[in-house]
Design a protein around this motif. Structure first.
Motif, PDB file in Angstrom:
ATOM      1  N   ALA A 151      42.775  38.497  22.601  1.00  0.00           N
ATOM      2  CA  ALA A 151      42.879  37.861  23.918  1.00  0.00           C
ATOM      3  C   ALA A 151      41.797  38.384  24.859  1.00  0.00           C
ATOM      4  O   ALA A 151      41.891  39.483  25.399  1.00  0.00           O
ATOM      5  N   LEU A 152      40.756  37.593  25.026  1.00  0.00           N
ATOM      6  CA  LEU A 152      39.666  37.929  25.932  1.00  0.00           C
ATOM      7  C   LEU A 152      40.129  37.805  27.385  1.00  0.00           C
ATOM      8  O   LEU A 152      40.794  36.841  27.748  1.00  0.00           O
ATOM      9  N   VAL A 153      39.787  38.784  28.192  1.00  0.00           N
ATOM     10  CA  VAL A 153      40.092  38.741  29.626  1.00  0.00           C
ATOM     11  C   VAL A 153      38.822  38.346  30.379  1.00  0.00           C
ATOM     12  O   VAL A 153      37.770  38.957  30.202  1.00  0.00           O
ATOM     13  N   LYS A 154      38.942  37.314  31.205  1.00  0.00           N
ATOM     14  CA  LYS A 154      37.804  36.853  32.008  1.00  0.00           C
ATOM     15  C   LYS A 154      38.112  37.073  33.488  1.00  0.00           C
ATOM     16  O   LYS A 154      39.176  36.688  33.969  1.00  0.00           O
ATOM     17  N   CYS A 155      37.177  37.685  34.203  1.00  0.00           N
ATOM     18  CA  CYS A 155      37.351  37.958  35.630  1.00  0.00           C
ATOM     19  C   CYS A 155      36.402  37.088  36.450  1.00  0.00           C
ATOM     20  O   CYS A 155      35.195  37.059  36.190  1.00  0.00           O
ATOM     21  N   PHE A 156      36.981  36.391  37.427  1.00  0.00           N
ATOM     22  CA  PHE A 156      36.206  35.498  38.287  1.00  0.00           C
ATOM     23  C   PHE A 156      36.287  35.972  39.736  1.00  0.00           C
ATOM     24  O   PHE A 156      37.363  36.319  40.224  1.00  0.00           O
ATOM     25  N   GLU A 157      35.150  35.958  40.408  1.00  0.00           N
ATOM     26  CA  GLU A 157      35.115  36.230  41.848  1.00  0.00           C
ATOM     27  C   GLU A 157      34.858  34.912  42.569  1.00  0.00           C
ATOM     28  O   GLU A 157      33.912  34.191  42.244  1.00  0.00           O
ATOM     29  N   GLY A 158      35.713  34.604  43.548  1.00  0.00           N
ATOM     30  CA  GLY A 158      35.580  33.320  44.218  1.00  0.00           C
ATOM     31  C   GLY A 158      35.958  33.348  45.679  1.00  0.00           C
ATOM     32  O   GLY A 158      36.258  34.401  46.254  1.00  0.00           O
ATOM     33  N   THR A 159      35.962  32.181  46.254  1.00  0.00           N
ATOM     34  CA  THR A 159      36.302  32.016  47.668  1.00  0.00           C
ATOM     35  C   THR A 159      37.200  30.796  47.840  1.00  0.00           C
ATOM     36  O   THR A 159      37.308  29.961  46.942  1.00  0.00           O
ATOM     37  N   TYR A 160      37.830  30.707  49.008  1.00  0.00           N
ATOM     38  CA  TYR A 160      38.591  29.503  49.343  1.00  0.00           C
ATOM     39  C   TYR A 160      38.325  29.118  50.788  1.00  0.00           C
ATOM     40  O   TYR A 160      37.926  29.940  51.617  1.00  0.00           O
ATOM     41  N   GLN A 161      38.526  27.853  51.079  1.00  0.00           N
ATOM     42  CA  GLN A 161      38.426  27.345  52.442  1.00  0.00           C
ATOM     43  C   GLN A 161      39.467  26.249  52.613  1.00  0.00           C
ATOM     44  O   GLN A 161      39.647  25.414  51.723  1.00  0.00           O
ATOM     45  N   THR A 162      40.158  26.267  53.753  1.00  0.00           N
ATOM     46  CA  THR A 162      41.205  25.284  53.996  1.00  0.00           C
ATOM     47  C   THR A 162      40.731  24.200  54.955  1.00  0.00           C
ATOM     48  O   THR A 162      39.713  24.352  55.636  1.00  0.00           O
ATOM     49  N   SER A 163      41.492  23.108  55.010  1.00  0.00           N
ATOM     50  CA  SER A 163      41.174  22.019  55.930  1.00  0.00           C
ATOM     51  C   SER A 163      41.409  22.425  57.378  1.00  0.00           C
ATOM     52  O   SER A 163      41.021  21.708  58.298  1.00  0.00           O
ATOM     53  N   THR A 164      42.058  23.588  57.582  1.00  0.00           N
ATOM     54  CA  THR A 164      42.245  24.123  58.940  1.00  0.00           C
ATOM     55  C   THR A 164      41.189  25.179  59.259  1.00  0.00           C
ATOM     56  O   THR A 164      41.328  25.951  60.192  1.00  0.00           O
ATOM     57  N   ASN A 165      40.144  25.227  58.417  1.00  0.00           N
ATOM     58  CA  ASN A 165      38.971  26.077  58.605  1.00  0.00           C
ATOM     59  C   ASN A 165      39.232  27.573  58.391  1.00  0.00           C
ATOM     60  O   ASN A 165      38.531  28.419  58.953  1.00  0.00           O
ATOM     61  N   LYS A 166      40.234  27.893  57.598  1.00  0.00           N
ATOM     62  CA  LYS A 166      40.431  29.285  57.215  1.00  0.00           C
ATOM     63  C   LYS A 166      39.652  29.546  55.928  1.00  0.00           C
ATOM     64  O   LYS A 166      39.601  28.704  55.031  1.00  0.00           O
ATOM     65  N   LYS A 167      39.053  30.740  55.845  1.00  0.00           N
ATOM     66  CA  LYS A 167      38.244  31.098  54.688  1.00  0.00           C
ATOM     67  C   LYS A 167      38.675  32.452  54.152  1.00  0.00           C
ATOM     68  O   LYS A 167      39.220  33.279  54.880  1.00  0.00           O
ATOM     69  N   GLY A 168      38.415  32.676  52.866  1.00  0.00           N
ATOM     70  CA  GLY A 168      38.785  33.969  52.307  1.00  0.00           C
ATOM     71  C   GLY A 168      38.278  34.163  50.894  1.00  0.00           C
ATOM     72  O   GLY A 168      37.536  33.339  50.349  1.00  0.00           O
ATOM     73  N   THR A 169      38.711  35.272  50.296  1.00  0.00           N
ATOM     74  CA  THR A 169      38.332  35.641  48.932  1.00  0.00           C
ATOM     75  C   THR A 169      39.429  35.193  47.971  1.00  0.00           C
ATOM     76  O   THR A 169      40.613  35.293  48.281  1.00  0.00           O
ATOM     77  N   PHE A 170      39.021  34.737  46.789  1.00  0.00           N
ATOM     78  CA  PHE A 170      39.956  34.204  45.788  1.00  0.00           C
ATOM     79  C   PHE A 170      39.488  34.718  44.426  1.00  0.00           C
ATOM     80  O   PHE A 170      38.695  34.075  43.745  1.00  0.00           O
ATOM     81  N   ASN A 171      39.963  35.915  44.039  1.00  0.00           N
ATOM     82  CA  ASN A 171      39.530  36.558  42.804  1.00  0.00           C
ATOM     83  C   ASN A 171      40.644  36.518  41.762  1.00  0.00           C
ATOM     84  O   ASN A 171      41.779  36.900  42.057  1.00  0.00           O
ATOM     85  N   ILE A 172      40.298  36.076  40.556  1.00  0.00           N
ATOM     86  CA  ILE A 172      41.341  35.890  39.539  1.00  0.00           C
ATOM     87  C   ILE A 172      40.948  36.446  38.170  1.00  0.00           C
ATOM     88  O   ILE A 172      39.775  36.637  37.878  1.00  0.00           O
ATOM     89  N   ILE A 173      41.984  36.697  37.357  1.00  0.00           N
ATOM     90  CA  ILE A 173      41.834  37.084  35.949  1.00  0.00           C
ATOM     91  C   ILE A 173      42.461  35.981  35.110  1.00  0.00           C
ATOM     92  O   ILE A 173      43.580  35.547  35.382  1.00  0.00           O
TER      93      ILE A 173
END
Length: 241
Positions: A151-173
Motif C-alpha cells: 500500500a503506497l502512501v501518497k501525500c498531497f499539498e493543496g489549497t481551497y477557496q470558497t464561494s464566500t472568499n475564504k481560503k486555506g490549506t488542504f493537505n491530504i494523504i
C-alpha cells in the motif's frame, strides 16, 4: 507561378507557427519526480512498528517521512519539508520488538533545533506525533499513515477557496491501506485545524457524506463541490511525497 509558390510557403509558415503557439500554450502535466511510485515499506514490517511512515503538515505546509528501521536496525531517521525547506531528523532511541515505539527526532532549521516526537504501536497502527517544536511554525499539526509493502502512501499539498472568499490549506494523504484519504484543512489566518477524510474510488476523492470532492489525475487533484450550507468549495493540490 512564383507568386503562388511564395503564397504557399507563407501559408505553410503561418500554419507551423500557429501549431507551435498552440503547443506552447498547452500546460505540461505535473509529475512529482522525487516521489516513489512503489511502496518503500518491506513485507516483514507490515504488522510491525518498523517501517515507513508518511504524513502531511499544516502550519504552514509540508510533508514528513519516518524510516523506523525499515531495511536496517541502524536506520532510524526522518525527513521533513516545510514551506519548501528540507530538514533531516534523527533519533537515538533504538527499536525494540513487541513494544510501543516513542522517540524524539531532532534536527536543525535555520540554525535552531527542531524536535518532533513520533509514536506508534508495536503492530504499526496508530502512528501519531505527540509533540513538536518547529521554530517559526508554532502551530504545526500532523497527519501520519503507515506505508506497507503493498500500500503506497501518497501525500498531497493543496489549497481551497470558497464561494464566500475564504481560503486555506488542504493537505491530504491517500492510501489503499486507509481505504481512502485523510488529512488536515486550515483557513488562512486562523489556528483552528479541521480533520478531513473520506473514501477513494476510481481515482476520485469522496467525503464522508458521499459528496465528490475532486478527481485525482496522476500527481494532481482539482475539483469543486458544495458543502452542507450550499457553499461552493474549490480544491486543488499536487503530490509532493
Amino acid at each position: 507561378m512564383k507568386k503562388l509558390l511564395i503564397l504557399s510557403c507563407t501559408c505553410a509558415l503561418l500554419f507551423t507557427l500557429s501549431c507551435k503557439k498552440k503547443k506552447d500554450n498547452v500546460e505540461e502535466k505535473y509529475v512529482c519526480t522525487s516521489c516513489s511510485q512503489t511502496p518503500e515499506g518491506v513485507a516483514a514490517n507490515d504488522n510491525s512498528s518498523k517501517g515507513i511512515y508518511k504524513g502531511v503538515i499544516i502550519g504552514s505546509s509540508g510533508t514528513i517521512k519516518f524510516d523506523i528501521a525499515n531495511t536496517s536496525s541502524n536506520s532510524i531517521t526522518a525527513s521533513m519539508v516545510i514551506d519548501g525547506t528540507k530538514v533531516t531528523l534523527t533519533s537515538t532511541v533504538a527499536w525494540t520488538a513487541g513494544q510501543l515505539y516513542v522517540a524524539p527526532f531532532k534536527g536543525t532549521l535555520n540554525g535552531q533545533e527542531v524536535s518532533v516526537t513520533f509514536s506508534v504501536s508495536a503492530s504499526g497502527t496508530g502512528a501519531t506525533i505527540v509533540a513538536a517544536n518547529i521554530p517559526g511554525h508554532a502551530n504545526a499539526i500532523f497527519s501520519i499513515a503507515k506505508e506497507t509493502s503493498t500500500a503506497l502512501v501518497k501525500c498531497f499539498e493543496g489549497t481551497y477557496q470558497t464561494s464566500t472568499n475564504k481560503k486555506g490549506t488542504f493537505n491530504i494523504i491517500v492510501s489503499t491501506l486507509l481505504k481512502g484519504w485523510t488529512g488536515k484543512a486550515r483557513e488562512d489566518g486562523t489556528q483552528s485545524t479541521e480533520d478531513i477524510s473520506g473514501t477513494y474510488v476510481n481515482d476520485v476523492l469522496i467525503d464522508a457524506s458521499g459528496a465528490t470532492i475532486a478527481p485525482i489525475n496522476g500527481d494532481e487533484f482539482s475539483g469543486s463541490f458544495k458543502d452542507r450550507s450550499n457553499t461552493t468549495i474549490t480544491v486543488k493540490g499536487k503530490r509532493t511525497l
